[in-house]
Design a protein around this motif. Structure first.
Motif, mmCIF file in Angstrom:
data_model
loop_
_atom_site.group_PDB
_atom_site.id
_atom_site.type_symbol
_atom_site.label_atom_id
_atom_site.label_comp_id
_atom_site.label_asym_id
_atom_site.label_seq_id
_atom_site.Cartn_x
_atom_site.Cartn_y
_atom_site.Cartn_z
ATOM 1 N N ALA A 126 0.778 -0.534 -0.081
ATOM 2 C CA ALA A 126 -0.274 -0.409 -0.183
ATOM 3 C C ALA A 126 0.893 1.039 0.040
ATOM 4 N N ILE A 127 0.262 2.320 -0.507
ATOM 5 C CA ILE A 127 0.912 4.087 -0.733
ATOM 6 C C ILE A 127 -0.217 4.597 -0.208
ATOM 7 N N LEU A 128 0.303 5.265 0.852
ATOM 8 C CA LEU A 128 -0.809 6.010 1.957
ATOM 9 C C LEU A 128 -0.280 7.949 1.395
ATOM 10 N N GLY A 129 -0.357 8.715 1.280
ATOM 11 C CA GLY A 129 -0.506 9.679 1.054
ATOM 12 C C GLY A 129 -1.080 10.527 -0.043
ATOM 13 N N THR A 130 0.024 11.818 -0.306
ATOM 14 C CA THR A 130 -0.726 12.901 -1.927
ATOM 15 C C THR A 130 -1.303 12.355 -2.908
ATOM 16 N N GLY A 285 6.537 -1.565 -16.117
ATOM 17 C CA GLY A 285 5.527 -1.266 -14.880
ATOM 18 C C GLY A 285 5.125 -1.956 -13.848
ATOM 19 N N ASP A 286 5.590 -3.522 -13.512
ATOM 20 C CA ASP A 286 5.304 -3.922 -12.750
ATOM 21 C C ASP A 286 6.748 -3.347 -11.213
ATOM 22 N N ILE A 287 7.063 -2.553 -11.713
ATOM 23 C CA ILE A 287 8.287 -2.453 -10.669
ATOM 24 C C ILE A 287 7.909 -1.732 -9.188
ATOM 25 N N GLY A 288 8.129 -2.301 -8.367
ATOM 26 C CA GLY A 288 7.914 -2.106 -6.830
ATOM 27 C C GLY A 288 6.894 -3.154 -6.425
ATOM 28 N N ALA A 306 13.077 -1.026 -1.938
ATOM 29 C CA ALA A 306 12.274 -0.149 -0.946
ATOM 30 C C ALA A 306 11.936 0.899 -2.895
ATOM 31 N N ALA A 307 11.745 0.514 -3.869
ATOM 32 C CA ALA A 307 11.803 1.384 -4.974
ATOM 33 C C ALA A 307 9.757 1.476 -5.297
ATOM 34 N N LEU A 308 9.438 2.897 -5.686
ATOM 35 C CA LEU A 308 7.906 3.035 -5.912
ATOM 36 C C LEU A 308 7.577 2.698 -7.208
ATOM 37 N N PRO A 309 6.138 2.712 -7.304
ATOM 38 C CA PRO A 309 5.850 1.832 -9.236
ATOM 39 C C PRO A 309 5.760 3.409 -9.410
ATOM 40 N N PRO A 310 6.051 3.373 -11.013
ATOM 41 C CA PRO A 310 5.975 4.170 -11.291
ATOM 42 C C PRO A 310 4.531 5.311 -11.412
ATOM 43 N N VAL A 311 3.974 4.692 -10.763
ATOM 44 C CA VAL A 311 2.396 6.369 -11.025
ATOM 45 C C VAL A 311 2.897 7.204 -9.499
ATOM 46 N N GLU A 312 3.500 6.544 -9.227
ATOM 47 C CA GLU A 312 4.361 7.217 -7.489
ATOM 48 C C GLU A 312 5.240 7.986 -7.677
ATOM 49 N N ALA A 313 6.710 7.263 -8.258
ATOM 50 C CA ALA A 313 7.668 7.517 -8.708
ATOM 51 C C ALA A 313 8.413 7.139 -10.323
ATOM 52 N N MET A 314 8.580 7.660 -11.476
ATOM 53 C CA MET A 314 9.528 7.083 -12.405
ATOM 54 C C MET A 314 11.108 7.354 -11.788
ATOM 55 N N TYR A 421 7.813 12.546 -9.509
ATOM 56 C CA TYR A 421 7.019 12.078 -8.659
ATOM 57 C C TYR A 421 5.781 12.768 -8.804
ATOM 58 N N LEU A 422 4.791 12.135 -9.055
ATOM 59 C CA LEU A 422 3.511 11.792 -9.177
ATOM 60 C C LEU A 422 3.802 12.869 -11.131
ATOM 61 N N ALA A 423 4.757 11.761 -11.671
ATOM 62 C CA ALA A 423 4.622 11.915 -12.761
ATOM 63 C C ALA A 423 2.985 12.065 -13.813
ATOM 64 N N LYS A 424 3.018 13.397 -15.237
ATOM 65 C CA LYS A 424 1.786 13.323 -15.827
ATOM 66 C C LYS A 424 1.413 12.409 -16.424
ATOM 67 N N ALA A 425 0.414 12.422 -17.543
ATOM 68 C CA ALA A 425 0.632 11.002 -18.068
ATOM 69 C C ALA A 425 1.194 10.971 -19.327
ATOM 70 N N GLU A 426 1.420 12.001 -19.660
ATOM 71 C CA GLU A 426 2.223 12.377 -20.997
ATOM 72 C C GLU A 426 3.851 11.547 -20.525
ATOM 73 N N LEU A 427 4.125 11.384 -19.073
ATOM 74 C CA LEU A 427 5.493 10.768 -18.501
ATOM 75 C C LEU A 427 5.129 8.985 -18.561
ATOM 76 N N LEU A 428 4.827 9.254 -18.337
ATOM 77 C CA LEU A 428 3.338 7.563 -17.612
ATOM 78 C C LEU A 428 3.452 7.142 -19.531
ATOM 79 N N ASP A 429 2.825 7.412 -20.024
ATOM 80 C CA ASP A 429 1.900 6.807 -21.187
ATOM 81 C C ASP A 429 3.089 6.851 -22.631
ATOM 82 N N GLY A 430 4.477 7.465 -22.058
ATOM 83 C CA GLY A 430 5.504 7.771 -22.910
ATOM 84 C C GLY A 430 5.540 9.048 -24.403
ATOM 85 N N ARG A 431 4.808 10.233 -23.966
ATOM 86 C CA ARG A 431 4.289 11.243 -25.399
ATOM 87 C C ARG A 431 5.946 11.942 -25.053
#
Length: 440
Positions: A126-130, A285-288, A306-314, A421-431
């Motif tokens: 689990a990840i709690l927070g912002t 995509g499966d990191i963390g 202790a790497a976070l998943p991409p949606v939290e930190a790239m 941290y908290l990457a926007k969609a264009e970083l997450l999807d490769g744009r």
């Protein structure tokens, strides 16, 4: 009945030791190789727990279920956990949920906060927070496997022991007092227990390594979905319920085990193919949250525990001078075009690391006492057209360029990590893609 079937049947009725039978059939080497990889996160998590619980603790008792704040941003003097960031203050607690649930109070905040709950196999349960629960704070009840869920905001951990890791954004020395005040409002309550015994590390002998792995498998049983790999490594005697006994292994079996252990990390690295685009390695995509990707899980446990998943930190790393799997060694320029900085909803930074001989990464001593550079770095200068050049390497580029210089170690291989941290969609999807490093 063929020779393999004869050996298997003989082992089952006790005519020959099971390990000897498997070694003769040629499977013990593979079992040892796979068992080493599978158990590495357990070993690395236990080693991290031991190191952290025995550090001097700024007044905090060294035990389980205590939340211990770190009051300084990480520097080159900190060598406890590989690949730390230099952007957030950490607070940390190693949990023992066998005596019952714990309650975590998260205070309201106006800055980036994440609270990662990692099971002993290094998954973020689990990840709690912002990003997930917001910045309004709250009370959360952390329960272990099989425990009844009662209390506010149940958060379930999949192993009886775990690591609670808090990250709080700090904008540097002038901001520390405010960040400390926020740290002090995090409260963890519940049964307190003494530290566990120390276990073997990855540098221990194979005998001690697997003996500790066996104890850790018993203390924190693996999930049912790992049944196939557990069946494969059972040839070693390594089972969730116990069974590993090195005294029963003969010389031939030991040779097979030693050969398998020697192959383990290189084979895991080969099978963990990186996602490379324009000279940068992007996180998978499966990191963390690893699922059944045990090779990748082991590689990251060694180099980025202790790497976070991409949606939290790239986390992006450049390909080294010699191609994938190699390090940097020269002087470089990283140029962001105007309006093309890393797109984030929180912050981005580039951190310098020196590489150790055993595959870990730590901040490096330098004349500027600068370990990272990013969107909150004071004095960072853009070009007249709005573009931004970051100078990376051993040599000071001189003049006004020094304000944008990230110093490398005076000698030896190094690498950098671009964090978003908290990457926007264009970083997450490769744009959006990071510009290539230019070697000078």
């Amino acid at each position: 009945m063929n020779r393999r079937e004869i050996l298997t049947a003989a082992a089952a009725i006790g005519l020959v030791p099971a390990a000897r039978a498997v070694a003769a059939a040629g499977d013990l080497r593979g079992a040892a190789r796979e068992a080493y990889i599978y158990c590495l996160p357990l070993i690395e998590m236990a080693a991290a727990r031991d190191r952290m619980l025995h550090e001097s603790g700024e007044g905090q008792p060294a035990g389980l279920n205590f939340l211990k704040p770190t009051r300084k941003l990480t520097t080159d003097k900190n060598r406890t956990i590989t690949t730390p960031n230099n952007d957030t203050l950490y607070s940390s607690a190693w949990l023992d949920l066998t005596k019952g649930p714990l309650t975590l109070t998260i205070p309201p905040s106006d800055r980036y906060v994440s609270v990662a709950l990692l099971n002993m196999y290094s998954d973020n349960d689990a990840i709690l927070g912002t990003r997930t629960t917001g910045n309004g704070g709250g009370r959360y009840t952390i329960v272990g496997p099989g425990q009844p869920g009662s209390g506010p905001n149940i958060v379930r951990c999949s192993t009886p022991h775990a690591w609670l890791l808090v990250r709080i954004l700090s904008d540097g020395p002038a901001d520390l007092a405010a960040a400390h005040a926020l740290q002090d409002r995090f409260v963890l309550t519940g049964p307190k227990t003494p530290p566990p015994r120390a276990y073997a590390t990855r540098k221990s002998s194979w005998k001690d390594y697997f003996t500790s792995a066996q104890a850790l498998l018993i203390a924190d049983p693996p999930p049912a979905v790992d049944g196939v790999v557990l069946a494969r490594i059972a040839a070693l005697g390594l089972k969730p319920g116990g069974g590993f006994d090195p005294a029963k292994l003969d010389a031939a079996a030991i040779r097979e085990i030693e050969a398998g252990v020697a192959e383990a990390l290189p084979s895991a690295a080969r099978r963990s193919a990186p996602n490379i685009v324009a000279g940068w390695t992007y996180p998978r995509g499966d990191i963390g949250v690893w699922g059944q990707d045990y090779d990748f899980r082991a590689v990251v446990a060694l180099g980025g525990l202790a790497a976070l998943p991409p949606v939290e930190a790239m986390y992006l790393r450049p390909v080294g001078d010699g191609g994938p799997g190699t390090m940097l060694g020269g002087n470089y320029r990283l140029s962001f075009a105007a309006g093309k900085l890393p797109p984030v909803d929180s912050f981005w930074s580039i951190t310098m690391y020196e590489a150790t001989s055993d595959g870990q990464f730590f901040l490096t001593e330098n004349a500027l006492n600068r370990f990272s550079i990013g969107d909150r770095s004071p004095g960072l200068k853009k070009n007249p057209d709005g573009s931004l050049d970051i100078w990376i390497g051993r040599n000071d580029p001189g003049g006004e360029k020094t304000s944008n210089w990230l110093p490398a170690p005076a000698k030896g291989p190094f690498t950098i990590s671009l964090r978003a941290y908290l990457a926007k969609a264009e970083l997450l999807d490769g744009r959006w893609r990071a510009p290539p490093l230019t070697r000078l």
